[in-house]
Design a protein around this motif. Structure first.
Motif, short mmCIF file in Angstrom:
data_model
loop_
_atom_site.label_atom_id
_atom_site.label_comp_id
_atom_site.label_asym_id
_atom_site.label_seq_id
_atom_site.Cartn_x
_atom_site.Cartn_y
_atom_site.Cartn_z
N ALA A 364 15.96 -82.43 -2.32
CA ALA A 364 14.52 -82.71 -2.16
C ALA A 364 14.11 -82.58 -0.71
O ALA A 364 14.70 -83.25 0.15
CB ALA A 364 14.20 -84.11 -2.65
N PRO A 365 13.12 -81.74 -0.41
CA PRO A 365 12.54 -81.73 0.94
C PRO A 365 11.64 -82.97 1.08
O PRO A 365 10.41 -82.88 0.98
CB PRO A 365 11.74 -80.42 0.96
N GLN A 366 12.28 -84.10 1.30
CA GLN A 366 11.61 -85.38 1.15
C GLN A 366 10.37 -85.53 2.02
O GLN A 366 9.33 -86.02 1.57
CB GLN A 366 12.59 -86.52 1.44
N VAL A 367 10.47 -85.11 3.27
CA VAL A 367 9.33 -85.24 4.18
C VAL A 367 8.13 -84.45 3.66
O VAL A 367 7.00 -84.95 3.63
CB VAL A 367 9.72 -84.78 5.60
N SER A 368 8.38 -83.21 3.23
CA SER A 368 7.28 -82.38 2.73
C SER A 368 6.66 -82.98 1.48
O SER A 368 5.44 -82.90 1.27
CB SER A 368 7.79 -80.97 2.44
N ILE A 369 7.49 -83.57 0.63
CA ILE A 369 6.98 -84.17 -0.60
C ILE A 369 6.15 -85.42 -0.28
O ILE A 369 5.03 -85.58 -0.79
CB ILE A 369 8.13 -84.51 -1.56
N LEU A 370 6.67 -86.31 0.55
CA LEU A 370 5.94 -87.52 0.89
C LEU A 370 4.64 -87.22 1.63
O LEU A 370 3.67 -87.97 1.53
CB LEU A 370 6.82 -88.44 1.75
N ALA A 371 4.62 -86.11 2.35
CA ALA A 371 3.42 -85.73 3.11
C ALA A 371 2.34 -85.14 2.22
O ALA A 371 1.18 -85.03 2.64
CB ALA A 371 3.78 -84.73 4.20
N HIS A 372 2.67 -84.80 0.98
CA HIS A 372 1.72 -84.11 0.11
C HIS A 372 0.74 -85.10 -0.51
O HIS A 372 1.14 -86.18 -0.98
CB HIS A 372 2.47 -83.35 -0.99
N GLU A 373 -0.53 -84.74 -0.56
CA GLU A 373 -1.57 -85.64 -1.05
C GLU A 373 -1.45 -85.93 -2.54
O GLU A 373 -2.01 -86.92 -3.03
CB GLU A 373 -2.95 -85.06 -0.76
N ALA A 374 -0.68 -85.12 -3.28
CA ALA A 374 -0.52 -85.37 -4.71
C ALA A 374 0.41 -86.55 -5.00
O ALA A 374 0.38 -87.12 -6.10
CB ALA A 374 0.02 -84.12 -5.41
N VAL A 375 1.24 -86.93 -4.03
CA VAL A 375 2.22 -87.99 -4.24
C VAL A 375 1.57 -89.36 -4.01
O VAL A 375 1.05 -89.63 -2.92
CB VAL A 375 3.44 -87.80 -3.31
N GLY A 376 1.64 -90.18 -5.03
CA GLY A 376 1.01 -91.50 -4.95
C GLY A 376 1.98 -92.66 -4.93
O GLY A 376 1.57 -93.81 -4.76
N GLY A 377 3.27 -92.40 -5.13
CA GLY A 377 4.25 -93.47 -5.12
C GLY A 377 5.66 -92.92 -5.00
O GLY A 377 5.93 -91.77 -5.35
N PHE A 378 6.57 -93.73 -4.49
CA PHE A 378 7.93 -93.32 -4.17
C PHE A 378 8.91 -94.35 -4.73
O PHE A 378 8.93 -95.50 -4.27
CB PHE A 378 8.06 -93.20 -2.65
#
Length: 497
Positions: A364-378
């Motif tokens: 997982a490119p974690q930083v890129s995923i967390l930075a994306h506006e579609a992600v609302g929770g981790f």
């Protein structure tokens, strides 16, 4: 003093969770003061993943400070210790001493700078002997975790040494609660790292030795910031004032925000996979996706995978799940596959039923995923780097710790700071057997995901505000900016000493 006269030797632990932040803090120091250069020594270990090697290669190739930041990989040991020994890792580090000494001597012969100190990862503190005995320079600690863990380590070591308390015997009941400096709440033993209270193994004595060595260092750089752990940092500063511990320097959040430098395969494959991941997220509504990822050692057996899948599906939320294949049974390999997914463990028909709302990935490119506006929770294992990254991007977390200090981090996030919701806080995996202490049920997962994705606005705002405070702490005039300046002043004073 001439330019680049003062050089520090960094010795990080060669695991991604420790290595990334060590390299980033080295860059931060170099950017801040042109009089400093840094040599980073990479210990060559048999369990080092290809991801670590790829990362070091990329850092060396794309080095923005070629004359002031140097990477040297040490040769492999000719006689490594028994990998089945309980003290294998610490023995492995200890045997690196002659190689470290040789590498630093070779560097000194080049004559480009004067050695002013070692900066050591908490697992590499045995190198203090090399710094003192051979080069007569001080050692600093780079502590890759939070103030909460440091307060706990000092507290338990002090109980042992100053009060004669056998902590392994005294605190073997998981329901026992401890009063620990730096915590607002009493700390339940169930969230204390298992090695701290392991009477039958070497871990407890080694951890107490770590705390003793912390006290012997000239200073401790910490990957945290005052605004995040104000209570914990203040407790440590009070000990500094009493001269019971050396100066601390909370200079975080130290993050590697370039996911391209830490991919899980070839550069081309990594880039293509990340592009597809981001493309999928681009097609999802804002804050609609829950991201599940459990760190570099995060994998589960088939039965637990089924429970997670059932829970995620029943939650009804869009998801992206880093589902990596666990290491083969009966091997000494600790890390799951970097690229293979464990789709064979998923319930029958899961991929078809969730094709419109979900995406299974390996690395997982974690930083890129967390930075994306579609992600609302981790849904996170609560590793400290992942925690800081999630806060940086203002993404709320649901806690599912697995190893090391992650249970303690989860406790801090949920109970102390009110920045996360809980799936489980007391889950724990044995890193040798790879078995969990219980199975987290589909119901636990479903309820946790629903709670995370319907988090009230007040908590969401607290998470975003903490990310903003982290950014400001690094800016000129911010708390971490000031602490880094004090550390650099201390280092440069060694030149004249």
């Amino acid at each position: 003093m001439s330019i680049t006269q003062a050089e520090l030797v960094f010795i990080p632990t060669p695991g991604m969770g420790h290595l990334l932040s060590a390299v980033e803090v080295a860059k931060l120091i170099i950017r801040r003061d042109h009089r400093l250069s840094i040599l980073i020594l990479i210990t060559n270990m048999p369990m080092t993943s290809s991801m670590v090697n790829d990362y070091i290669e990329s850092q060396s190739r794309d080095n923005p400070y070629p004359t002031r930041l140097t990477f040297v990989t040490l040769p492999p040991l000719s006689n490594p210790p028994d990998p089945t020994s309980p003290s294998f890792f610490f023995d492995l580090i200890n045997l690196q001493k002659p190689l470290v000494k040789q590498a630093v001597e070779d560097r000194a012969r080049a004559g480009s700078s004067d050695l002013v100190g070692f900066v050591l990862d908490l697992f590499c503190l045995t190198m203090m002997d090399v710094a003192t005995d051979y080069f007569n320079v001080p050692s600093y600690v780079f502590f890759t975790s939070g103030a909460n863990l440091m307060n706990l380590m000092f507290h338990l070591q002090s109980l042992e040494d100053d009060q004669g308390v056998d902590t392994c015997t005294e605190y073997k009941d998981p329901d026992t609660e401890l009063e620990v400096p730096g915590f607002m709440n009493r700390v339940n033993v169930s969230v204390v790292p298992s090695g701290f209270l392991d009477k039958d193994g070497p871990s407890s004595s080694m951890i107490h030795d770590m705390a003793r060595n912390f006290r012997k260092s000239k200073g401790i750089i910490m990957n945290t910031f005052e605004e995040l752990e104000s209570y914990g940092v203040q407790a440590l500063l009070e000990q500094v004032g009493k001269n019971t511990i050396p100066p601390i320097y909370p200079v975080g959040p130290i993050l590697e925000l370039d996911s391209k430098s830490r991919g899980g395969g070839s550069h081309r494959e990594t880039h293509e996979e990340e592009s597809m991941i981001i493309q999928w997220l681009d097609n999802q509504p804002t804050s609609s996706v829950v991201f599940l990822c459990f760190g570099s050692m995060g994998s589960f057996d088939a039965s637990q995978v089924k429970e997670i899948a059932d829970g995620v599906e029943k939650s009804g939320h869009r998801f992206m799940w880093s589902l990596r294949k666990p290491p083969p049974e009966g091997t000494l390999k600790l890390l799951p596959s970097e690229n293979e997914t464990f789709v064979e463990a998923l319930p029958e028909g899961f991929l078809d039923r969730t094709a419109e709302i979900g995406r299974i990935i390996g690395w997982a490119p974690q930083v890129s995923i967390l930075a994306h506006e579609a992600v609302g929770g981790f849904v996170s294992h609560c590793g400290w780097n992942s925690t800081l990254e999630s806060l940086w991007f203002g993404v709320p977390m649901a806690t599912w710790p697995m190893y090391a200090e992650q249970q303690l981090n989860a406790f801090v996030l949920v109970k102390e700071l009110g920045l996360s919701v809980e799936i489980r806080m007391d889950y724990r995996r044995d890193w040798k057997t790879r078995e969990g202490n219980f199975t987290v049920t589909a119901e636990d997962v479903e309820n946790g995901v629903k709670k995370l994705m319907s988090m009230d606005e007040e908590m969401k705002n607290r998470v975003k505000e903490m990310g903003d405070k982290g950014r400001r702490s690094l800016e000129d005039g911010g708390s971490s900016y000031k602490w880094l300046g004090r550390f650099i002043q201390d280092v440069l004073a060694n030149v004249a000493a």
